[in-house]
Each structure stands twice: as C-alpha cells, then as structure tokens.
Design a protein around this motif. Structure first.
Motif, mmCIF file in Angstrom:
data_model
loop_
_atom_site.group_PDB
_atom_site.id
_atom_site.type_symbol
_atom_site.label_atom_id
_atom_site.label_comp_id
_atom_site.label_asym_id
_atom_site.label_seq_id
_atom_site.Cartn_x
_atom_site.Cartn_y
_atom_site.Cartn_z
ATOM 1 N N ASP A 175 0.840 -1.202 0.000
ATOM 2 C CA ASP A 175 0.000 0.000 0.000
ATOM 3 C C ASP A 175 0.881 1.261 0.000
ATOM 4 O O ASP A 175 1.466 1.605 1.021
ATOM 5 C CB ASP A 175 -0.912 -0.039 1.232
ATOM 6 C CG ASP A 175 -1.916 1.110 1.265
ATOM 7 O OD1 ASP A 175 -1.795 2.054 0.463
ATOM 8 O OD2 ASP A 175 -2.824 1.062 2.114
ATOM 9 N N LEU A 176 0.957 1.906 -1.147
ATOM 10 C CA LEU A 176 1.784 3.113 -1.274
ATOM 11 C C LEU A 176 1.260 4.235 -0.388
ATOM 12 O O LEU A 176 2.034 4.904 0.295
ATOM 13 C CB LEU A 176 1.811 3.569 -2.743
ATOM 14 C CG LEU A 176 2.546 4.882 -3.033
ATOM 15 C CD1 LEU A 176 4.034 4.763 -2.715
ATOM 16 C CD2 LEU A 176 2.349 5.301 -4.489
ATOM 17 N N VAL A 177 -0.047 4.450 -0.392
ATOM 18 C CA VAL A 177 -0.642 5.575 0.355
ATOM 19 C C VAL A 177 -0.370 5.437 1.854
ATOM 20 O O VAL A 177 -0.184 6.436 2.548
ATOM 21 C CB VAL A 177 -2.150 5.706 0.039
ATOM 22 C CG1 VAL A 177 -2.775 6.865 0.818
ATOM 23 C CG2 VAL A 177 -2.367 5.912 -1.466
ATOM 24 N N ALA A 178 -0.293 4.194 2.335
ATOM 25 C CA ALA A 178 -0.009 3.964 3.770
ATOM 26 C C ALA A 178 1.375 4.459 4.161
ATOM 27 O O ALA A 178 1.654 4.677 5.342
ATOM 28 C CB ALA A 178 -0.146 2.480 4.096
ATOM 29 N N LEU A 179 2.256 4.667 3.182
ATOM 30 C CA LEU A 179 3.610 5.147 3.483
ATOM 31 C C LEU A 179 3.672 6.672 3.654
ATOM 32 O O LEU A 179 4.705 7.198 4.062
ATOM 33 C CB LEU A 179 4.574 4.725 2.364
ATOM 34 C CG LEU A 179 4.749 3.220 2.164
ATOM 35 C CD1 LEU A 179 5.696 2.946 1.004
ATOM 36 C CD2 LEU A 179 5.257 2.555 3.439
ATOM 37 N N ALA A 180 2.580 7.365 3.336
ATOM 38 C CA ALA A 180 2.579 8.829 3.438
ATOM 39 C C ALA A 180 2.858 9.289 4.870
ATOM 40 O O ALA A 180 3.668 10.192 5.092
ATOM 41 C CB ALA A 180 1.246 9.396 2.939
ATOM 42 N N LYS A 181 2.205 8.646 5.838
ATOM 43 C CA LYS A 181 2.359 9.074 7.241
ATOM 44 C C LYS A 181 3.786 8.852 7.758
ATOM 45 O O LYS A 181 4.414 9.788 8.268
ATOM 46 C CB LYS A 181 1.331 8.366 8.125
ATOM 47 C CG LYS A 181 1.272 8.884 9.553
ATOM 48 C CD LYS A 181 0.075 8.289 10.292
ATOM 49 C CE LYS A 181 -0.112 8.918 11.661
ATOM 50 N NZ LYS A 181 0.920 8.518 12.615
ATOM 51 N N PRO A 182 4.359 7.633 7.630
ATOM 52 C CA PRO A 182 5.731 7.469 8.128
ATOM 53 C C PRO A 182 6.756 8.328 7.397
ATOM 54 O O PRO A 182 7.700 8.836 8.012
ATOM 55 C CB PRO A 182 6.021 5.975 7.938
ATOM 56 C CG PRO A 182 4.936 5.444 7.073
ATOM 57 C CD PRO A 182 3.771 6.344 7.219
ATOM 58 N N LEU A 183 6.560 8.527 6.093
ATOM 59 C CA LEU A 183 7.498 9.378 5.351
ATOM 60 C C LEU A 183 7.382 10.821 5.823
ATOM 61 O O LEU A 183 8.389 11.492 6.061
ATOM 62 C CB LEU A 183 7.242 9.288 3.844
ATOM 63 C CG LEU A 183 8.133 10.199 2.985
ATOM 64 C CD1 LEU A 183 9.614 9.899 3.177
ATOM 65 C CD2 LEU A 183 7.766 10.100 1.513
ATOM 66 N N HIS A 184 6.155 11.288 6.008
ATOM 67 C CA HIS A 184 5.912 12.652 6.484
ATOM 68 C C HIS A 184 6.573 12.858 7.842
ATOM 69 O O HIS A 184 7.242 13.866 8.080
ATOM 70 C CB HIS A 184 4.401 12.894 6.561
ATOM 71 C CG HIS A 184 4.015 14.179 7.202
ATOM 72 N ND1 HIS A 184 3.560 14.252 8.503
ATOM 73 C CD2 HIS A 184 4.047 15.449 6.743
ATOM 74 C CE1 HIS A 184 3.307 15.519 8.798
ATOM 75 N NE2 HIS A 184 3.595 16.264 7.755
ATOM 76 N N GLU A 185 6.389 11.886 8.743
ATOM 77 C CA GLU A 185 6.955 12.014 10.087
ATOM 78 C C GLU A 185 8.484 12.041 10.039
ATOM 79 O O GLU A 185 9.121 12.806 10.764
ATOM 80 C CB GLU A 185 6.461 10.867 10.982
ATOM 81 C CG GLU A 185 5.003 11.055 11.373
ATOM 82 C CD GLU A 185 4.427 9.903 12.166
ATOM 83 O OE1 GLU A 185 5.116 8.868 12.342
ATOM 84 O OE2 GLU A 185 3.266 10.030 12.601
ATOM 85 N N MET A 186 9.065 11.231 9.171
ATOM 86 C CA MET A 186 10.517 11.218 9.055
ATOM 87 C C MET A 186 11.026 12.558 8.531
ATOM 88 O O MET A 186 12.038 13.079 9.003
ATOM 89 C CB MET A 186 10.964 10.082 8.124
ATOM 90 C CG MET A 186 12.446 9.776 8.246
ATOM 91 S SD MET A 186 12.978 8.464 7.140
ATOM 92 C CE MET A 186 12.062 7.084 7.771
ATOM 93 N N LEU A 187 10.299 13.126 7.563
ATOM 94 C CA LEU A 187 10.717 14.418 6.999
ATOM 95 C C LEU A 187 10.545 15.552 8.006
ATOM 96 O O LEU A 187 11.377 16.456 8.088
ATOM 97 C CB LEU A 187 9.915 14.723 5.728
ATOM 98 C CG LEU A 187 10.257 13.853 4.509
ATOM 99 C CD1 LEU A 187 9.206 14.011 3.423
ATOM 100 C CD2 LEU A 187 11.638 14.190 3.963
ATOM 101 N N ILE A 188 9.469 15.507 8.767
ATOM 102 C CA ILE A 188 9.196 16.570 9.742
ATOM 103 C C ILE A 188 10.112 16.459 10.966
ATOM 104 O O ILE A 188 10.691 17.439 11.413
ATOM 105 C CB ILE A 188 7.706 16.535 10.191
ATOM 106 C CG1 ILE A 188 6.789 16.967 9.040
ATOM 107 C CG2 ILE A 188 7.476 17.411 11.420
ATOM 108 C CD1 ILE A 188 6.823 18.436 8.679
ATOM 109 N N TYR A 189 10.223 15.256 11.504
ATOM 110 C CA TYR A 189 10.938 15.087 12.782
ATOM 111 C C TYR A 189 12.368 14.567 12.618
ATOM 112 O O TYR A 189 13.120 14.545 13.583
ATOM 113 C CB TYR A 189 10.133 14.190 13.722
ATOM 114 C CG TYR A 189 8.739 14.702 13.943
ATOM 115 C CD1 TYR A 189 8.528 15.921 14.596
ATOM 116 C CD2 TYR A 189 7.635 14.011 13.464
ATOM 117 C CE1 TYR A 189 7.239 16.423 14.766
ATOM 118 C CE2 TYR A 189 6.339 14.503 13.639
ATOM 119 C CZ TYR A 189 6.147 15.711 14.284
ATOM 120 O OH TYR A 189 4.893 16.216 14.444
#
Length: 196
Positions: A175-189
């Motif tokens: 699921d590609l869309v499911a990766l949006a949250k962990p990628l976002h968190e890695m970029l932000i934090y």
C-alpha cells in the motif's frame, strides 16, 4: 497553443497505457492511435511527435495535480498538515493509476536530454509549492530559519519520488498511500535520537 478537445484527452490516456505496457521506445504512434480509437494521422493534429506527446502527457497529469493542490492547500493552516496532504495526494494519484506510475517513474527517466529538461520545467510549480510550504513553516517557527529552502525541497521531492519508484519496481505489492504518514513524520521530525 496546443489544440485541445476530447480526442486530445483520449490520446493522452492511450499514450499512458501504451507506454506503460510497451516501454517508451517500443510505444509506436500507431499503437497509441489504435488504443485511442483514432487514425494515426490524428495524433499529429495534436502533437508534433512522440516526444511531444510524452511531455504533454506529463504536463497534463502533473498540471492537473498541481492545480488541485494549490486549491486544497489554501484550506489548510499548518505547514505540517500541508506537507502531509501533498505527500499523501502524490501517492494517491499514482496508486490509483498503475500505468501512470510506470510512465512517470520509469519511462520518463529513460528520455533524452531535451525531454529531461522539459520535464524539469513541468516540475517547477511543484517545487514552488514546496518552497511556499517551507516558508510558512519558517514564519510559524515550526521549521528552522537556517534551512536552505531549495535543498530541503529537493530532499522532500526526492524522498517522495524514490518511495514511488521503489513501489513501482516492486510491482505495487504493498500500500503506497499507507507510506505517506511514516514518510511525512521522518521528513518533519528527522531521525534524531532522544538523549538518555
């Protein structure tokens, strides 16, 4: 100014399918015309050649996405939420079209230098969206005032792009869309460890 109309869109959609299934170099104009349900010569009423068709395809699909994002991002206040929406929407766009994902992530990369330069032009508004999001973060003190906006934008886009490319190479098995949250968190934090 390019000629537009229903056949233009039919040809664009047909090109996405034929290029994804055959590869750019083996995607003959005659195959695209057949898929679109038009005569071979009709393609040339809308596009100068196959290179022009590939660029137009990318301009059309990316242009639609950027316009949609410009509208939707105005409704969101925080920089973090804006960045998440952009990442999630990028993933959703390509997750719902396997063919478009193959074309944007694999076939566009094999293009010649002139095509690559045209693709870079098409992506400029995307980078402007990222610049604006990061500037808002700086103004709200949620992003360091010291960051290089251009470098940070390239890093974000590169991370999103590489995530999609890996998903395509792995035959869209997850699921590609499911990766949006962990990628976002890695970029932000980031990957900073807490001090014990």
């Amino acid at each position: 100014m390019k000629k537009r109309g229903p056949k233009y869109n039919q040809i664009i959609d047909a090109a996405v399918t034929v290029i994804a299934e055959n590869g750019y170099h083996a995607a003959q104009v005659s195959k695209i015309a057949k898929q679109a349900g038009v005569a071979d010569g009709t393609i040339y009423l809308y596009f100068a050649n196959k290179d022009d068709l590939l660029i137009s395809l990318f301009q059309e699909k990316m242009g639609e996405f950027i316009k949609k994002m410009e509208v939707e991002l105005k409704e969101i206040k925080s920089m973090e939420q804006k960045l998440f929406l952009l990442i999630q929407s990028h993933f959703q766009l390509l997750a719902k079209s396997e063919h478009l994902a193959i074309v944007t992530q694999l076939e566009l990369r094999q293009a010649n230098k002139r095509l690559r330069e045209s693709i870079a032009e098409v992506l400029k508004p995307y980078f402007l969206l990222l610049h604006a999001i990061l500037r808002e973060g700086m103004e709200a003190h949620t992003v360091s005032a010291d960051i290089d906006i251009r470098l940070a934008s390239q890093m974000i886009f590169g991370s999103v792009d590489e995530t999609v490319t890996n998903w395509v190479i792995n035959n869209q098995k997850y699921d590609l869309v499911a990766l949006a949250k962990p990628l976002h968190e890695m970029l932000i934090y980031g990957m900073k460890m807490n001090k014990s």
